[in-house]
Design a protein around this motif. Structure first.
Motif, PDB file in Angstrom:
ATOM      1  N   VAL A  52       0.838  -1.193   0.000  1.00 45.29           N
ATOM      2  CA  VAL A  52       0.000   0.000   0.000  1.00 45.29           C
ATOM      3  C   VAL A  52       0.879   1.253   0.000  1.00 45.29           C
ATOM      4  O   VAL A  52       1.846   1.335   0.748  1.00 45.29           O
ATOM      5  CB  VAL A  52      -0.938  -0.004   1.219  1.00 45.29           C
ATOM      6  CG1 VAL A  52      -1.795   1.256   1.240  1.00 45.29           C
ATOM      7  CG2 VAL A  52      -1.818  -1.249   1.210  1.00 45.29           C
ATOM      8  N   ALA A 102      -4.588   4.930  -0.427  1.00 45.07           N
ATOM      9  CA  ALA A 102      -4.501   4.069   0.760  1.00 45.07           C
ATOM     10  C   ALA A 102      -5.755   4.148   1.618  1.00 45.07           C
ATOM     11  O   ALA A 102      -6.052   3.211   2.373  1.00 45.07           O
ATOM     12  CB  ALA A 102      -3.282   4.453   1.591  1.00 45.07           C
ATOM     13  N   SER A 117       3.246  -1.720   4.080  1.00 41.14           N
ATOM     14  CA  SER A 117       3.519  -0.369   3.610  1.00 41.14           C
ATOM     15  C   SER A 117       4.823   0.110   4.233  1.00 41.14           C
ATOM     16  O   SER A 117       5.009   0.017   5.439  1.00 41.14           O
ATOM     17  CB  SER A 117       2.382   0.590   3.973  1.00 41.14           C
ATOM     18  OG  SER A 117       2.626   1.863   3.404  1.00 41.14           O
ATOM     19  N   ALA A 121       1.782   4.528   3.622  1.00 47.92           N
ATOM     20  CA  ALA A 121       0.435   4.718   4.160  1.00 47.92           C
ATOM     21  C   ALA A 121       0.419   5.660   5.358  1.00 47.92           C
ATOM     22  O   ALA A 121      -0.587   6.300   5.644  1.00 47.92           O
ATOM     23  CB  ALA A 121      -0.168   3.366   4.545  1.00 47.92           C
ATOM     24  N   THR A 130      -7.269   4.796   6.952  1.00 49.61           N
ATOM     25  CA  THR A 130      -6.165   4.016   6.406  1.00 49.61           C
ATOM     26  C   THR A 130      -6.001   2.707   7.167  1.00 49.61           C
ATOM     27  O   THR A 130      -5.850   1.632   6.568  1.00 49.61           O
ATOM     28  CB  THR A 130      -4.866   4.828   6.454  1.00 49.61           C
ATOM     29  OG1 THR A 130      -5.038   6.028   5.690  1.00 49.61           O
ATOM     30  CG2 THR A 130      -3.697   4.047   5.892  1.00 49.61           C
TER      31      THR A 130
END
Length: 271
Positions: A52, A102, A117, A121, A130
């Motif tokens: 992400v 995200a 991530s 993110a 998120t």
């Protein structure tokens, strides 16, 4: 009471900022953090992995080397996704790159074994949303991994300087570096996780000199490019002076400019 921030406008502004320059060049500095995170996530062949806010794909590529395919990278900067596709093609790795925010991932519930991530993110304006999206897309028993800059690490001083010269963050927003606090991570994931493992690590970044660092980051790093654009020619000398003072203090090696900012490596098990 202060008005709630316009998260849609903030997200659009962030997209413009991260699209400025070429973050794929900066991303090379933190490849090791993605490799370390993937190792900690104990990714297995045929695991389905989502990276992400992937940038140019450090995490997605690291995952694809271990899954033998089935990795997906998601980011809201199309040019970075294209860089990721170029890198995957060069390494003959099976990675799908998808344009996505995200905070609003275009994937079904529980569709991944792992979501990760690396310094991505954490910058999304709506931290609660998120976190909810990371939880939503991972199956029960799956893993969520993150590498996030810490609130008390030296890189926070860098961002404080940028905020000092550009007017500070919008009212009502939460500092991204809080994602580097175990307490905040537990608060955000709540009962969506059954286990949390954290480890404080260091990202070593070496430059020839402060001149080298400033030349490189002014060319490629969107947030710094945006800061210099906002302050204009009149404010640029003061901003540069503060950055040089920061670099002199932060360097850990007298032979060159070596920065070693702390980050928190997070591995959570989806409940």
């Amino acid at each position: 009471m202060a008005d709630a921030p316009d998260l849609a406008a903030l997200t659009a502004a962030q997209q413009r900022t991260w699209a400025d320059g070429d973050f794929s060049m900066v991303g090379h500095l933190v490849v090791n953090a993605s490799e370390n995170l993937v190792e900690a996530l104990e990714i297995l062949p045929d695991d389905r992995v989502l990276d992400v806010a992937c940038g140019s794909g450090n995490g997605a590529l690291a995952a694809a080397r271990r899954t033998w395919g089935k990795a997906v990278g998601a980011d809201f900067v199309p040019a970075l996704l294209e860089r990721g596709r170029e890198r995957a093609a060069a390494e003959r790795l099976e990675v799908e790159f998808v344009e996505a925010d995200a905070q609003d991932l275009p994937f079904a519930d529980a569709s991944f074994d792992v979501a990760m991530s690396t310094f991505g993110a954490m910058f999304a304006p709506d931290q609660e949303r998120t976190a909810a999206e990371l939880l939503r897309v991972v199956r029960p028993g799956g893993r969520i991994g993150m590498a996030n800059w810490t609130p008390d690490g030296s890189l926070t001083d860098f961002f404080v300087i940028l905020m000092k010269h550009t007017g500070g963050p919008p009212p009502g927003t939460v500092p991204p570096v809080l994602w580097g606090s175990e307490e905040r991570v537990r608060e955000l994931f709540g009962d969506g996780i059954s286990e949390l493992r954290v480890e404080r690590r260091v990202s070593r970044q070496a430059f020839r000199s402060a001149d080298h660092y400033l030349e490189f980051f002014r060319a490629y790093f969107g947030p710094l490019r945006t800061a210099f654009e906002k302050v204009g020619p009149e404010g640029a000398p003061a901003l540069e002076a503060d950055l040089r003072a920061y670099l002199e203090t932060a360097s850990s090696d007298p032979r060159a400019l070596v920065l070693e900012p702390d980050y928190l490596q997070i591995v959570a098990i989806r409940a």
